[in-house]
Design an enzyme around this catalytic site. Sequence first.
Site, short mmCIF file in Angstrom:
data_model
loop_
_atom_site.label_atom_id
_atom_site.label_comp_id
_atom_site.label_asym_id
_atom_site.label_seq_id
_atom_site.Cartn_x
_atom_site.Cartn_y
_atom_site.Cartn_z
CG HIS A 298 -2.18 -0.81 0.96
ND1 HIS A 298 -2.89 -1.41 1.96
CD2 HIS A 298 -2.82 -1.10 -0.18
CE1 HIS A 298 -3.93 -2.04 1.43
NE2 HIS A 298 -3.90 -1.86 0.13
CD GLU A 539 7.96 -7.23 -31.85
OE1 GLU A 539 8.39 -6.72 -30.83
OE2 GLU A 539 7.15 -8.17 -31.86
CG ASP A 563 11.58 -7.99 -29.31
OD1 ASP A 563 12.53 -8.46 -28.65
OD2 ASP A 563 10.40 -7.98 -28.92
CB CYS A 610 4.98 0.78 -30.25
SG CYS A 610 5.19 -0.90 -30.80
C1 PEP Z 1 9.53 -3.81 -29.16
O1 PEP Z 1 10.01 -4.93 -29.27
O2 PEP Z 1 10.03 -2.77 -29.64
C2 PEP Z 1 8.30 -3.62 -28.38
C3 PEP Z 1 7.67 -2.47 -28.32
O3 PEP Z 1 7.86 -4.69 -27.69
P1 PEP Z 1 8.43 -5.19 -26.28
O4 PEP Z 1 9.44 -4.20 -25.83
O5 PEP Z 1 7.24 -5.30 -25.41
O6 PEP Z 1 9.01 -6.51 -26.67
MG MG Z 2 8.80 -6.68 -28.83
#
Ligand code: PEP
Ligand code: MG
Length: 652
Positions: A298, A539, A563, A610
């Site tokens: 908590h 990736e 990745d 991302c």
């Molecule tokens: C990535 O591989 O760039 C990605 C966003 O996925 P994660 O970091 O969750 O593997």
């Molecule tokens: Mg990834």
Amino acid sequence: MERSTIVRVHDGLHARPATRFVSLAKGFECDIELVKADKSINAKSSVKLMLLGVKENEEVTVRAAGADAVEAVEALIGFLENPHSGTAESKAVEHPAQSMPAILEGRPEISAQLRGVPASEGMAIGPAFGFFPAVIDQENRVIAKDAIPEELIRVKQAFATVQDRMNASLDAADLATSDRGIIAALKDIACDDDLVDGARKLVEGGMDAVSAVIATTSRIASDFALLDDPYLNARADDINAVGRQICLALLGQNDVNLDAISEGSILIAEDIGAWDLARAPLKRIAGIICGRGGATSHVAIIARGHGIPAVLGLGADVQRLKNIDIVALDGHSGEVFDNPNPDIVARFERKIAEAAIEKQTLTAFKDFIPRRKDGTTIEIAANIGSLEEIEVAQEAGAMGIGLFRTELLFMRHMHLPSEDFQTETYAALASAFAPYSVIVRTLDIGGDKAISGVEFPDEDNPFLGWRGIRMCLDRPDVFKPQLRALLRASVKGTIKVMLPMVSSVEEVRATRALIDECVSELDAEGKDYALFDLGVMIETPAAVLIAPMLAREVSFFSIGTNDLTQYIMAADRLNPTVAKLNDVTHPAVMTAIEMTTAAGVEAGIMVGMCGEAAGRPDLIPAFIKMGLTELSMSPSSIQRAKKCVQDLTLAE
Ligand code: PEP
Ligand code: MG
């Protein structure tokens, strides 16, 4: 009167649901028992109920005897079968993020004097305020028979005093909602039959009141500590904290007065009860360091909720901080420096000042919509992994979610999350960000992450093994409930779905076939759903090389540079020895990003990113020039990224 049923309470009867069940039970006069297998408990004790460990989908029996037994059984069975027919529960308090300690893993050793569990982000430096209340020991006095009634009255009064204090805290107008939930849970413990009766019985047997309270709370706390659930283990601390308050009331003592804490101080404690902390002048506290506690305690929840950097779980080392003047902590790395030397002080002060100034200037970009020179909007979205992070992403000005990592949903539980629970989660996410879209990544498990409910083989190279879409396609029993949940949640907003670790067109086609199956099933069941756009993460080197083919199969690409870099460079992203090679700016990786973007732009589909690189101000201009139109990043990078796009547009 008794009835059996299958429990449909998500995650079972712990914490909040247990409290709700018990308060429902207490509304009836009859005696009520809850029976699981061969164990039966008093349904009016939330402590006993939590310890019974009732899980979702288990069979239980509600047994009642007395005037209103029929109504009681009906109401309680109704709750067990449909817990959401009443007030919605706050998942924020129930399921604190559990992945924090992982931040420590794989980090190179650095020269911190002490290191604990990073529990709330941010850096702080300031005068130390020690909160080390005296230990209360069992007195082990034998009470003479004729003095027992008086001792029982003392116990009763002490419980009442603590309950009254907690009620007064709950009535305080300025209490934050999440803190209110925590104090309500503690009050529940202080009123619990198991605790009250346990202490009373020991006193009746001749034990002194303080010893009886300590013995009872320790017994209950150790039962919680033995349970196979980190959340319930953390409740042992709550039981001890309540026990301590009752003992203090018995002894007529007060704990160290937290009101004396001065502006900008760092609170240092072996342990601090959530009740104490929630009542403390939090605005004056710059940081928190504790010997006990972890990311799910908590204290961690309160610290995160109030934006106070915190390092917990320092163990016995915290005693070294008892008599120091100045302390510095880094809530991201878990580092703690006692009486830091001038170099460290200068480093902390510089970083804190820089962060504050930058944060202040960048807030002007919160609602800014960045555009390229030709008017195309560049979506700056957020990467999140739980509903608790929605608010932070919104506060930052996220234009939707570019990556919702669904792993946490699966990793937090000791079983696979149900389709209904997933539907609720994705729907909440979609509604929160409408009209922007929310990109949900299907389960990306394997590699370094495992979940309960899926047996993973021992692999020599797990990162090149059974992970992401590969595992999902082999386990339709896991994958289809997620796809069905995403279809059902899509009626609530714009959900897009993307597949991780794709390396062939067949994987996309096989997924589409499963989506078609889910659609037919939902049609047959008459359930509401809407179709979603399907995309892939880029990736793997294979995905880059077949990007033109993949672009004909999907609606968008999202480049996962984390990745992609490890696979292009053949350098394990978790291996510090090859960390230098794990460089997104290597020409091989930048070329792969460029090739992917060109293939997507050529096919007329959206290309986003991302991976961590998406939030890097030094790389954003290059990505925009390549043709990326969506960048998704941690919420703390959003405003800086928006500014970066604007700077680029103005410079052109
Ligand atoms: C990535 O591989 O760039 C990605 C966003 O996925 P994660 O970091 O969750 O593997
Ligand atoms: Mg990834």
